[in-house]
Scaffold this motif. Structure first.
Motif, PDB file in Angstrom:
ATOM      1  N   UNK A 156       0.831  -1.198   0.000  1.00  0.00           N
ATOM      2  CA  UNK A 156       0.000   0.000   0.000  1.00  0.00           C
ATOM      3  C   UNK A 156       0.868   1.252   0.000  1.00  0.00           C
ATOM      4  N   UNK A 157       1.926   1.233   0.808  1.00  0.00           N
ATOM      5  CA  UNK A 157       2.838   2.373   0.868  1.00  0.00           C
ATOM      6  C   UNK A 157       3.574   2.548  -0.454  1.00  0.00           C
ATOM      7  N   UNK A 158       3.893   1.433  -1.113  1.00  0.00           N
ATOM      8  CA  UNK A 158       4.651   1.490  -2.363  1.00  0.00           C
ATOM      9  C   UNK A 158       3.866   2.165  -3.469  1.00  0.00           C
ATOM     10  N   UNK A 159       2.558   1.928  -3.508  1.00  0.00           N
ATOM     11  CA  UNK A 159       1.748   2.478  -4.599  1.00  0.00           C
ATOM     12  C   UNK A 159       1.080   3.802  -4.224  1.00  0.00           C
ATOM     13  N   UNK A 160       1.253   4.242  -2.972  1.00  0.00           N
ATOM     14  CA  UNK A 160       0.650   5.504  -2.553  1.00  0.00           C
ATOM     15  C   UNK A 160       1.257   6.657  -3.353  1.00  0.00           C
ATOM     16  N   UNK A 161       0.417   7.419  -3.979  1.00  0.00           N
ATOM     17  CA  UNK A 161       0.890   8.550  -4.772  1.00  0.00           C
ATOM     18  C   UNK A 161       1.347   8.176  -6.164  1.00  0.00           C
ATOM     19  N   UNK A 162       1.279   6.874  -6.513  1.00  0.00           N
ATOM     20  CA  UNK A 162       1.692   6.448  -7.857  1.00  0.00           C
ATOM     21  C   UNK A 162       0.716   6.981  -8.898  1.00  0.00           C
ATOM     22  N   UNK A 163       1.248   7.335 -10.051  1.00  0.00           N
ATOM     23  CA  UNK A 163       0.412   7.854 -11.128  1.00  0.00           C
ATOM     24  C   UNK A 163      -0.253   6.732 -11.925  1.00  0.00           C
ATOM     25  N   UNK A 164       0.248   5.515 -11.761  1.00  0.00           N
ATOM     26  CA  UNK A 164      -0.312   4.358 -12.465  1.00  0.00           C
ATOM     27  C   UNK A 164      -0.826   3.354 -11.443  1.00  0.00           C
ATOM     28  N   UNK A 165      -2.119   3.042 -11.507  1.00  0.00           N
ATOM     29  CA  UNK A 165      -2.662   2.061 -10.572  1.00  0.00           C
ATOM     30  C   UNK A 165      -2.681   0.683 -11.225  1.00  0.00           C
ATOM     31  N   UNK A 166      -3.187  -0.302 -10.487  1.00  0.00           N
ATOM     32  CA  UNK A 166      -3.152  -1.687 -10.971  1.00  0.00           C
ATOM     33  C   UNK A 166      -3.949  -1.859 -12.257  1.00  0.00           C
TER      34      UNK A 166
END
Length: 206
Positions: free
Chosen positions: A136-146
């Protein structure tokens, strides 16, 4: 004097023999290293063949794409999707892992033929809690989701799995695809959505 000559001759012969033994030993080590590399490559190729076979089996009857399964799962169970994959046993369902803000994870099962939600179950395995929060922390703020990662990887074939990968020190989405008889593994950038082919530890393309 003759005695010294004999000793010198024997010493030279011993050194020559030792050098030959050392050369043979070095050759054996090199041959062994080459054989180990060959065996590793053969095992990697066999693993890829197995993956391709499993993927071809999985996509049979799976009319719902990975991106569609993720969208359906999030509509039913709001949160952050951190992975989605087709069950190995003949594509019984898509399993989408959704992590809520408090770190709790739910496995949402999606019918591969209709996109219908078959159920959602909370993952109560304490061993996974740390992994869930890390993802969850790794993808927080990511511009590309799953879902977007699955859409990007779909240009390479039918996506059978998508999730977080940080094995090479760089966190990215990892996707597996099948196209004909080929099995592909891809990294999708969290920031740009750029798709690159994943490489094995020995530097070969996966």
């Amino acid at each position: 004097m003759k005695r010294n000559i004999v000793i010198a001759t024997l010493t030279a012969a011993a050194l020559a023999t030792g050098g030959t033994v050392a050369a043979f030993a070095a050759g054996d080590d090199e041959a062994a290293a080459t054989q180990r590399q060959t065996n590793t490559s053969a095992h990697a190729a066999a693993d890829r063949d197995d993956d391709a076979t499993e993927d071809r089996t999985a996509v049979r009857g799976a009319d719902v794409t990975a991106a569609e399964a993720i969208a359906a799962a999030l509509k039913h169970t709001p949160g952050t999707a951190v992975s989605a994959d087709l069950d190995d046993d003949g594509a019984d369902a898509w399993k989408v892992s959704v992590v809520k803000g408090d770190g709790t994870e739910y496995d949402v099962r999606i019918a591969p033929d209709s996109g219908k939600v078959l159920g959602a179950q909370r993952d109560t395995d304490d061993d996974h809690d740390g992994d869930d929060r890390a993802e969850l922390a790794a993808v927080k703020g990511a511009k590309t989701d799953a879902r977007e990662a699955a859409l990007a990887a779909a240009h390479q074939g039918t996506v059978t799995e998508v999730g977080i990968d940080d094995d090479n020190g760089t966190v990215a989405w990892s996707a597996e695809t099948v196209k004909g008889d080929s099995h592909g593994e891809w990294n999708v950038s969290l920031d740009t959505g750029k798709v690159t082919q994943e490489r094995d530890d020995d530097g070969d393309d996966a």
